[in-house]
Design a protein around this motif. Sequence first.
Motif, PDB file in Angstrom:
ATOM      1  N   HIS A  90     -51.061  11.575  -7.693  1.00  0.00           N
ATOM      2  CA  HIS A  90     -50.453  10.238  -7.735  1.00  0.00           C
ATOM      3  C   HIS A  90     -49.493  10.075  -6.566  1.00  0.00           C
ATOM      4  CE1 HIS A  90     -51.528   9.681 -12.089  1.00  0.00           C
ATOM      5  NE2 HIS A  90     -51.511  11.003 -12.046  1.00  0.00           N
ATOM      6  N   SER A 128     -52.091   4.012 -10.426  1.00  0.00           N
ATOM      7  CA  SER A 128     -51.455   5.106 -11.153  1.00  0.00           C
ATOM      8  C   SER A 128     -50.525   4.563 -12.233  1.00  0.00           C
ATOM      9  CB  SER A 128     -50.643   5.962 -10.181  1.00  0.00           C
ATOM     10  OG  SER A 128     -49.818   6.873 -10.875  1.00  0.00           O
ATOM     11  N   VAL A 134     -53.619   6.686  -7.959  1.00  0.00           N
ATOM     12  CA  VAL A 134     -54.021   8.035  -8.324  1.00  0.00           C
ATOM     13  C   VAL A 134     -55.423   8.260  -7.766  1.00  0.00           C
ATOM     14  CG1 VAL A 134     -54.888   7.363 -10.611  1.00  0.00           C
ATOM     15  CG2 VAL A 134     -54.356   9.746 -10.144  1.00  0.00           C
TER      16      VAL A 134
END
Length: 145
Positions: A90, A128, A134
Amino acid sequence: MAYTTDRYPCADSPRLGAMTLHPVAESVPRARRWFRKFITPHSPACSVDDCVLMLSELVTNAVVHGRSDEPWVVQVEWFREGSSLRVEVHNPGLPGNVRLRCPDANDAHGRGLLLVDSLAHSWHTRPSRFGGTVVSFEMADAWPS
């Protein structure tokens, strides 16, 4: 290999480990060492070396391409999802900026996601839950079903 932008983790996937890294170059070898240390006791059947290489590429991308006006960190998590291993990285970058590149032979950069695409069963990108992006990869058959 597969790439999607709409994959979300299953609520019942146990998290095997996590780490928080500063967005500096020294975090890349630190991520490799810690991941290897904490995944080895779980005895995955997949190549830990391949996972370490892919993690290294994703953390490098997060450090290089993550952006925020506030202080930020790179979050790394890994999960067992059935018989698969999923590793997530992330960062505060934008999901739309994650893409495969086709670098020329003389280009020094731009091969990270190509490596992930060639080694992983699949890889994904999405917003994310920490904010930003992410990028994750999955290794199928990391454990017996």
